[in-house]
Motif scaffolding. Structure first.
Motif, mmCIF file in Angstrom:
data_model
loop_
_atom_site.group_PDB
_atom_site.id
_atom_site.type_symbol
_atom_site.label_atom_id
_atom_site.label_comp_id
_atom_site.label_asym_id
_atom_site.label_seq_id
_atom_site.Cartn_x
_atom_site.Cartn_y
_atom_site.Cartn_z
ATOM 1 N N ILE A 1 3.819 2.886 8.141
ATOM 2 C CA ILE A 1 4.839 3.901 7.875
ATOM 3 C C ILE A 1 5.448 3.593 6.519
ATOM 4 O O ILE A 1 5.951 2.493 6.295
ATOM 5 C CB ILE A 1 5.943 3.882 8.949
ATOM 6 C CG1 ILE A 1 5.334 4.084 10.338
ATOM 7 C CG2 ILE A 1 6.987 4.948 8.668
ATOM 8 C CD1 ILE A 1 6.313 3.856 11.465
ATOM 9 N N THR A 2 5.410 4.558 5.608
ATOM 10 C CA THR A 2 6.036 4.362 4.312
ATOM 11 C C THR A 2 7.498 4.776 4.385
ATOM 12 O O THR A 2 7.988 5.173 5.432
ATOM 13 C CB THR A 2 5.295 5.157 3.224
ATOM 14 O OG1 THR A 2 5.173 6.522 3.648
ATOM 15 C CG2 THR A 2 3.908 4.585 3.005
ATOM 16 N N GLY A 3 8.205 4.697 3.272
ATOM 17 C CA GLY A 3 9.652 4.855 3.276
ATOM 18 C C GLY A 3 10.157 6.178 3.820
ATOM 19 O O GLY A 3 9.560 7.231 3.622
ATOM 20 N N THR A 4 11.279 6.119 4.495
ATOM 21 C CA THR A 4 12.004 7.308 4.933
ATOM 22 C C THR A 4 13.336 7.324 4.201
ATOM 23 O O THR A 4 13.704 6.366 3.525
ATOM 24 C CB THR A 4 12.275 7.269 6.451
ATOM 25 O OG1 THR A 4 13.233 6.231 6.718
ATOM 26 C CG2 THR A 4 10.999 6.971 7.226
ATOM 27 N N PRO B 1 8.002 0.063 -3.237
ATOM 28 C CA PRO B 1 6.794 0.890 -3.265
ATOM 29 C C PRO B 1 5.708 0.319 -2.364
ATOM 30 O O PRO B 1 5.601 -0.896 -2.227
ATOM 31 C CB PRO B 1 6.363 0.815 -4.737
ATOM 32 C CG PRO B 1 6.862 -0.510 -5.195
ATOM 33 C CD PRO B 1 8.147 -0.750 -4.449
ATOM 34 N N ALA B 2 4.934 1.189 -1.741
ATOM 35 C CA ALA B 2 3.850 0.747 -0.858
ATOM 36 C C ALA B 2 2.522 0.932 -1.580
ATOM 37 O O ALA B 2 2.156 2.048 -1.960
ATOM 38 C CB ALA B 2 3.868 1.559 0.436
ATOM 39 N N TYR B 3 1.807 -0.159 -1.763
ATOM 40 C CA TYR B 3 0.515 -0.121 -2.445
ATOM 41 C C TYR B 3 -0.619 0.027 -1.442
ATOM 42 O O TYR B 3 -0.549 -0.501 -0.337
ATOM 43 C CB TYR B 3 0.305 -1.398 -3.263
ATOM 44 C CG TYR B 3 1.322 -1.590 -4.346
ATOM 45 C CD1 TYR B 3 1.264 -0.829 -5.513
ATOM 46 C CD2 TYR B 3 2.353 -2.506 -4.207
ATOM 47 C CE1 TYR B 3 2.216 -0.987 -6.514
ATOM 48 C CE2 TYR B 3 3.307 -2.669 -5.199
ATOM 49 C CZ TYR B 3 3.226 -1.909 -6.349
ATOM 50 O OH TYR B 3 4.184 -2.069 -7.331
ATOM 51 N N SER C 1 0.149 -0.403 2.438
ATOM 52 C CA SER C 1 -0.068 0.554 3.514
ATOM 53 C C SER C 1 -1.442 1.191 3.344
ATOM 54 O O SER C 1 -1.809 1.607 2.244
ATOM 55 C CB SER C 1 1.025 1.637 3.492
ATOM 56 O OG SER C 1 0.896 2.519 4.586
ATOM 57 N N ILE C 2 -2.188 1.242 4.417
ATOM 58 C CA ILE C 2 -3.539 1.817 4.377
ATOM 59 C C ILE C 2 -3.443 3.334 4.536
ATOM 60 O O ILE C 2 -2.852 3.817 5.507
ATOM 61 C CB ILE C 2 -4.402 1.225 5.506
ATOM 62 C CG1 ILE C 2 -4.528 -0.295 5.335
ATOM 63 C CG2 ILE C 2 -5.776 1.880 5.540
ATOM 64 C CD1 ILE C 2 -5.149 -0.996 6.525
ATOM 65 N N PRO C 3 -3.976 4.096 3.601
ATOM 66 C CA PRO C 3 -3.923 5.556 3.717
ATOM 67 C C PRO C 3 -4.685 6.025 4.958
ATOM 68 O O PRO C 3 -5.861 5.726 5.124
ATOM 69 C CB PRO C 3 -4.607 6.046 2.429
ATOM 70 C CG PRO C 3 -4.546 4.888 1.486
ATOM 71 C CD PRO C 3 -4.630 3.666 2.349
#
Length: 231
Positions: free
Chosen positions: A79-82, A91-93, A133-135
Motif C-alpha cells: 500500500i502506497t501513501g494515503t 517515496p515508494a520505489y 512497493s511491487i506494482p
C-alpha cells in the motif's frame, strides 16, 4: 552484497519455508525472524534444499534488534501513501528502482517484510530509510509474502558490483540524533518535528551515505549550532 531479509512476526510456517527457498535461489542466507510462528514440519518441507537457511535464521524479539547493525533499512509495502500517512510510505520505489539506488555501494542492508495479515505498524515503517512497493493490480494489490520476497530478491541479486562502503549504522544513528537535536535547538515547530525528522531520514536514506559524507554533515551541524545565540 550484505543483504539481510527480516520477517516481522510471520504467521504461517509454510511462508517462512518458502522464503528461505527463494533466498537460496538467489544466493542470500542472512535471515532474521522477529517473533515468528512455530517452525516445524511444514516450514522444513517448504524450504526444500534451503534447510540450512531456515535452521541458521536468527530469532529476535523486536524489529529494532533485527536492524541494529544495518546501514540502510528498506521497508516493503503493498500500500502506497494515503492522505493520512503519506509521509510514512513515500517515496515508494519499485524493486527495479531500488536496485538502481543501491548500485555501487557496499555495506549492511536489510529488507524487511511485514505480517501477512496487516503488514507493519506506523512506528515500524518510521524505522525504514526507504520504502519499496511491487506494482500490482489495484483490484488485489497485496502479494503473498514469499512471492514478494522472491520478486525483490530477483532484482537485488543483480545489483552492480558494490565498491563504495556505506556509512556504519552507528554513525548514521548519531547523525539522525544530531539532526533531531538541531531541530530542538532552533525551536522547530513541535507539531512538524516528527514528520520533518522522518523526511530527513528518508532523504539521507535514499542517498546511501558514505562515511565521509556522514562526518561532513555532522561537522556542518556542529558549525550551525556554534552560530546559534546562547539562551
Amino acid at each position: 552484497m550484505n543483504l539481510r531479509v527480516v520477517l516481522v512476526e510471520p504467521l504461517y510456517q509454510g511462508n517462512v519455508g518458502s522464503v528461505t527457498r527463494a533466498m537460496k535461489n538467489f544466493g542470500f542466507s542472512d535471515l532474521v525472524l522477529v517473533n515468528p510462528c512455530k517452525l516445524e514440519g511444514e516450514a522444513r518441507a517448504m524450504s526444500s534444499h534451503a534447510r540450512d537457511v531456515l535452521e541458521g535464521a536468527v530469532h529476535v524479539s523486536s524489529l529494532s534488534q533485527a536492524i541494529e547493525d544495518v546501514s540502510i533499512v528498506i521497508g516493503t509495502s503493498g500500500i502506497t501513501g494515503t492522505k493520512f500517512d503519506e509521509h510514512i510510505r513515500v517515496p515508494a520505489y519499485t524493486p527495479r528502482e531500488l536496485k538502481e539506488r543501491l548500485a555501487g555501494v557496499s555495506g549492511n542492508v536489510a529488507v524487511i517484510f511485514g505480517r501477512e495479515d496487516h503488514g507493519f505498524t506506523n512506528d515500524e515503517l518510521k524505522m525504514c530509510d526507504m520504502i519499496t512497493s511491487i506494482p500490482t493490480s489495484d483490484i488485489y494489490p497485496v502479494m503473498n509474502l514469499s512471492h514478494a520476497v522472491t520478486l525483490i530478491l530477483y532484482e537485488l541479486s543483480s545489483v552492480e558490483a558494490w565498491e563504495n562502503p556505506l556509512a556504519d549504522a552507528f554513525d548514521i544513528k548519531l547523525l539522525y540524533e544530531h539532526l533531531d537535536e538541531l531541530l530542538e535547538n532552533i525551536d522547530y515547530p513541535v507539531h512538524k518535528k516528527e514528520k520533518t525528522s522522518l523526511m530527513l531520514k528518508r532523504i539521507f536514506g535514499r542517498a546511501c551515505l558514505l562515511p565521509r559524507e556522514v562526518q561532513t554533515l555532522r561537522g556542518i551541524i556542529r558549525k550551525i549550532e556554534r552560530k546559534l545565540p546562547d539562551e
